[in-house]
Design an enzyme around this catalytic site. Structure first.
Site, PDB file in Angstrom:
ATOM      1  N   HIS A 160      -8.325  -5.081  -0.597  1.00  0.00           N
ATOM      2  CA  HIS A 160      -6.980  -4.553  -0.364  1.00  0.00           C
ATOM      3  C   HIS A 160      -6.324  -5.158   0.870  1.00  0.00           C
ATOM      4  O   HIS A 160      -5.124  -5.443   0.874  1.00  0.00           O
ATOM      5  CB  HIS A 160      -7.075  -3.029  -0.224  1.00  0.00           C
ATOM      6  CG  HIS A 160      -5.765  -2.344  -0.023  1.00  0.00           C
ATOM      7  ND1 HIS A 160      -4.764  -2.340  -0.972  1.00  0.00           N
ATOM      8  CD2 HIS A 160      -5.284  -1.617   1.023  1.00  0.00           C
ATOM      9  CE1 HIS A 160      -3.730  -1.647  -0.529  1.00  0.00           C
ATOM     10  NE2 HIS A 160      -4.015  -1.210   0.678  1.00  0.00           N
TER      11      HIS A 160
ATOM     12  N   ASP B 134      -8.723  -6.303  -4.924  1.00  0.00           N
ATOM     13  CA  ASP B 134      -8.371  -4.966  -4.439  1.00  0.00           C
ATOM     14  C   ASP B 134      -9.123  -3.900  -5.234  1.00  0.00           C
ATOM     15  O   ASP B 134      -9.068  -3.863  -6.460  1.00  0.00           O
ATOM     16  CB  ASP B 134      -6.860  -4.766  -4.597  1.00  0.00           C
ATOM     17  CG  ASP B 134      -6.309  -3.605  -3.765  1.00  0.00           C
ATOM     18  OD1 ASP B 134      -7.078  -2.666  -3.462  1.00  0.00           O
ATOM     19  OD2 ASP B 134      -5.115  -3.643  -3.436  1.00  0.00           O
TER      20      ASP B 134
ATOM     21  N   SER C  25       0.841  -1.186   0.000  1.00  0.00           N
ATOM     22  CA  SER C  25       0.000   0.000   0.000  1.00  0.00           C
ATOM     23  C   SER C  25       0.886   1.249   0.000  1.00  0.00           C
ATOM     24  O   SER C  25       1.746   1.399  -0.866  1.00  0.00           O
ATOM     25  CB  SER C  25      -0.948  -0.049   1.203  1.00  0.00           C
ATOM     26  OG  SER C  25      -1.986   0.888   1.073  1.00  0.00           O
TER      27      SER C  25
END
Length: 413
Positions: free
Chosen positions: A385, A355, A190
């Site tokens: 995610h 995601d 991320s």
């Protein structure tokens, strides 16, 4: 590990009750009393440092202009750097994560990636010297808006704009202080993946291999849009006070805005299939939606909003989200593809198939342009995610195999 799983950018959640469970089996979540929420959940000098270590790096010039006159980074380490100096691994956390990646021993908290990092894990701390810094701009010991400015009061609204490149510049200084000339692996997911890519471009001679997990080389318009709503939620809270709220009494800070920002973000961290499967249209415990009560999914979001407000800082949330908004590996480098083509490190790119924050196509873009990348490796998950924090077996297999191939050290000496 217990029934709690590390999810949502580094926080823990209890295992969900069965979707079909009768009301008597769906427990009521304990609500956080808004009046008890401190103005900031930041770590402050005088608090228990835990396993944090600190290094003062001096002044740092900033990409957008100006400088921070004094930068401190908090970090944690596991294992030892060997004589050859070839077993160092840098782990970079996501937006609301921190330096506590895994336990330091029995009785210690598992950390946000404790199933991936540790003795005998994919990133084996018996073999590798693992370093995890709290990102510059964060609130768990590193310099950020809650930290003292030169006049001794919190930076607050005076804290400057930071970019991902500023954050990596500070981490390069940290590596110098730790005597790490070259990382065997730099890994992050991320927001942490943004920094992984910048490391590979800013200091290619110091990075042997990278693993970019559920991330992107450039923030998309949709990601900026999601971030904008989160920033607005905080800034529109009367308790925000322009960012200068650190002297506020409990219950008087911007916890409502921070909580709403978390709820918006959390929705992007999970998938529609998971939310529907877990919650459907079930009411929360004995509440009746037709009489003003909540559905279970609403209670779930309220729960995570309150938890974040207790452990995080609204100023850091704004600062770090802004750094994600401005993330663009190709800025002043001829574009994204040209910048990716500069990466010399052996590269693993991992995507989560469900995601909806960093879509798999963004991982495919990275892998297609980096010269020493293989095909994108996929985590198959209904969790969206947050799959990189939930699907431990898959993450372990992918990263463990890659690390053994690129840095097959035996024992840290």
């Amino acid at each position: 590990m217990t029934d709690e799983r590390c999810t949502t950018e580094g926080t823990a959640r209890p295992a969900a009750p069965s979707v079909g469970a009768p009301p008597s089996r769906r427990h009521a979540r304990r609500e956080v009393d808004p009046a008890a929420i401190p103005a900031s959940g930041a770590w402050r000098a005088g608090d228990d440092p835990g396993h944090r270590r600190f290094v003062d790096l001096g002044p740092l010039p900033l990409e957008a202009g100006g400088r921070l006159p004094q930068v401190r980074l908090a970090y944690e380490t596991w294992g030892e750097l060997n004589a050859a100096g070839d077993n160092a691994v840098l782990v970079l956390h996501a937006l609301t994560g921190d330096a506590h990646v895994t336990a330091h021993g029995p009785g210690d908290d598992d950390g946000w990636w404790g199933q991936v990092v540790g003795p005998g894990r994919a990133i084996d701390t018996n073999k590798y010297f693992v370093v995890a810094p709290n990102v510059l701009g964060g609130c768990q010991g590193s310099t950020g808006p809650s930290s003292p400015a030169p006049d001794g009061t919190p930076w607050g609204s005076r804290f400057p704009l930071l970019t991902v490149r500023d954050q990596v510049a500070a981490e390069i200084e940290l590596a110098d202080r730790l005597g790490v000339g070259r990382w065997a692996l730099v890994v992050g997911a991320s927001m942490g993946g943004h920094r992984v890519l910048e490391w590979a471009v800013m200091a290619p001679e110091r990075v042997a291999a990278i693993a970019v997990v559920a991330s992107a080389a450039q923030s998309s318009a949709e990601q900026v849009a999601w971030a904008h709503t989160q920033l607005s939620a905080i800034r529109l809270d009367a308790g925000w006070r322009g960012g200068d709220y650190y002297d506020a009494a409990p219950g008087r800070g911007p916890h409502a805005g921070l909580g709403l920002a978390r709820q918006i973000a959390h929705t992007t961290y999970r998938s529609p299939a998971e939310l529907d499967g877990r919650f459907g249209r079930l009411p929360q415990h004995a509440e009746e939606p037709l009489s003003g009560g909540r559905y279970a999914v609403q209670s779930y979001l309220d729960h995570h909003a309150g938890k974040l407000a207790l452990r995080f800082d609204a100023g850091s949330y704004v600062t770090l989200t802004q750094s994600m908004v401005t993330h663009d590996l190709g800025r002043d480098r001829g574009g994204v593809e040209a910048a990716l083509a500069q990466i010399q490190a052996e590269t693993l790119v991992v995507a989560v198939d469900s995601d909806r924050l960093f879509f798999p196509a963004e991982s495919e873009r990275i892998a297609a342009a980096v010269p020493r990348s293989g095909p994108v490796a996929y985590i198959r998950s209904d969790h969206g995610h947050d799959g990189f924090l939930v699907e431990h077996d898959q993450v372990t297999a992918l990263i463990g195999r890659f690390l053994r191939n690129v840095a097959p050290v035996r024992v840290a000496r």
